[in-house]
Design a protein around this motif. Structure first.
Motif, PDB file in Angstrom:
ATOM      1  N   THR A 138     -11.207  32.406 -25.401  1.00 32.84           N
ATOM      2  CA  THR A 138     -12.908  33.079 -26.372  1.00 32.84           C
ATOM      3  C   THR A 138     -12.890  33.873 -27.265  1.00 32.84           C
ATOM      4  O   THR A 138     -13.197  34.155 -28.549  1.00 32.84           O
ATOM      5  N   PRO A 148     -18.256  32.387 -31.620  1.00 35.81           N
ATOM      6  CA  PRO A 148     -17.726  31.572 -30.425  1.00 35.81           C
ATOM      7  C   PRO A 148     -18.051  30.303 -30.622  1.00 35.81           C
ATOM      8  O   PRO A 148     -18.420  29.431 -30.190  1.00 35.81           O
ATOM      9  N   TYR A 172     -19.888  28.335 -22.309  1.00 33.38           N
ATOM     10  CA  TYR A 172     -19.414  26.969 -23.289  1.00 33.38           C
ATOM     11  C   TYR A 172     -20.360  26.053 -22.941  1.00 33.38           C
ATOM     12  O   TYR A 172     -21.399  25.807 -22.299  1.00 33.38           O
TER      13      TYR A 172
END
Length: 301
Positions: A138, A148, A172
Motif C-alpha cells: 500500500t 492509496p 481498502y
C-alpha cells in the motif's frame, strides 16, 4: 453445523432488487491486468513447463517476457480499442519496471494492490507479517501514485482467516479475492464493510491456459461466450459484472494476443450498450446505492 466464514449471508440471485449501471446499462465489464514480478531462483511462480531444480531459468524468463514485451503489446491493444484497465500490481514492479507503470499511469488506469511480489503467499504468514505485507504494498503504491489503492487481489488469491479484516483496517474499499457472485456483495469485517468485487476464475488466462492447457482461440472464445451469455442474461434487468483477467506473460505471447484482439474488439463494439469501466468505478457506483439494494448492505454496519 458446518464451519462458516461469517463474512456474508446467502442471497439467492432470484428475488434481488434490480439496479442499473451508469447510462442504464446492466452489464459492467472491466479488465484486470496483472503486473507481477518474481524472485529469481526461489519462491512461487507459474510454470509453462516443469523447470526442474532452481534456478528455473525456463519459467523465470517466460514470466519476465510479460514485463519486457507482452505488457507493452497489451498496452498498444488497449489504446487501439480505447479500453481502460484495473492494474493488479505487485509493488516490486515500481523498482523493476517503472516505465511500464508510468505508461499505465499516463492512461489513467486504476492501480490496485496485488502484494509485494507473486513469489510469496500472504496466507502462510502470521497476522503481523501479513499486515506488514499489505502495508508495504500500500505504501509503495501511495508513494508513486499520490493516492492509496482502494482495491486488493492477493497473490495467488491466497487468504488467511483475517485477510478481509486486515484489508479493511488498511483502508481498502474492495477485495477481488472472494469470487462467489456475478455482482458485488458486501462482506463483514471487524473494521466495517468491505465490497467483494467479482473477479473471474474462469475467464482468466492462468487457469485457462496454464492449468487447463486451453489454446489461444479457445480462451478468446471463452471471453466471447461469457460476454454474449451475460448480455442475454442481463435482459432480466439484474446488473452483472464481467471481469477479464489477463497476465502479460501469458496473453502477451503473439499467438495469444492475436486471438485476444479478436475478442476484445468484439466486446468494444458493444460499448454503447454496456459499461466498460474499472473495478474502482464499479465500487463507487455500488457504494452510492440505497441500503438494502446490494446483498449484505442491510446487515453490515
Amino acid at each position: 453445523m458446518l464451519p462458516t466464514h461469517g463474512r456474508y449471508e446467502y442471497a439467492a440471485w432470484s428475488g434481488r432488487t434490480p439496479y442499473a449501471w451508469p447510462g442504464g446499462a446492466t452489464l459492467a465489464v472491466y479488465l484486470g491486468v496483472n503486473l507481477e514480478h518474481f524472485a529469481f531462483g526461489e519462491g512461487l511462480g507459474a510454470e509453462l513447463a516443469p523447470g526442474g531444480p532452481p534456478p528455473d531459468v525456463l519459467n523465470f524468463a517466460w514470466r519476465d517476457y510479460g514485463n519486457r514485451v507482452g505488457a507493452w503489446r497489451l498496452l498498444e491493444l488497449l489504446d487501439e480499442l480505447r479500453l481502460p484497465a484495473t492494474v493488479l500490481l505487485n509493488s516490486a514492479m515500481y523498482d523493476y519496471a517503472p516505465e511500464l507503470l508510468a505508461a499505465h499511469r499516463a492512461r489513467g488506469d486504476e492501480m490496485a494492490g496485488h502484494g509485494r511480489t507473486n513469489s510469496e503467499r500472504q496466507s502462510t504468514l502470521p497476522e503481523a507479517d501479513e499486515a506488514t505485507l499489505i502495508a508495504d504494498s500500500t505504501a509503495a503504491i501511495t508513494r508513486h501514485e499520490g493516492a492509496p489503492p482502494r482495491g486488493w487481489l492477493s497473490p495467488w488469491i491466497a487468504e488467511s482467516r483475517v485477510t478481509p479484516d486486515l484489508l479493511a483496517e488498511a483502508g481498502y474499499a474492495y477485495t477481488m479475492n472472494w469470487c462467489a457472485d456475478d455482482a458485488p456483495i458486501w462482506m463483514q469485517t471487524r473494521a466495517g464493510r468491505l465490497l467483494a468485487m467479482p473477479y473471474p476464475q474462469e475467464v482468466n488466462d492462468i487457469p485457462a491456459v496454464v492449468a487447463r492447457k486451453d489454446g489461444a482461440a479457445a480462451f478468446a472464445d471463452m471471453i466471447l461466450d461469457d460476454f454474449h451469455e451475460r448480455l442475454h442474461q442481463t435482459q432480466d434487468g439484474m446488473a452483472q459484472v464481467m471481469g477479464i483477467a489477463l497476465h502479460p506473460y501469458i496473453i502477451g505471447q503473439p499467438h495469444r494476443m492475436r486471438h485476444l484482439r479478436r475478442a476484445l474488439a468484439e466486446v468494444a463494439q458493444h460499448r454503447d450498450a454496456i459499461w466498460i469501466t474499472t473495478a474502482g468505478a464499479i465500487h463507487d457506483h455500488v457504494a452510492a446505492l440505497p441500503p438494502g439494494v446490494v446483498p449484505g448492505s442491510e446487515w453490515v454496519a
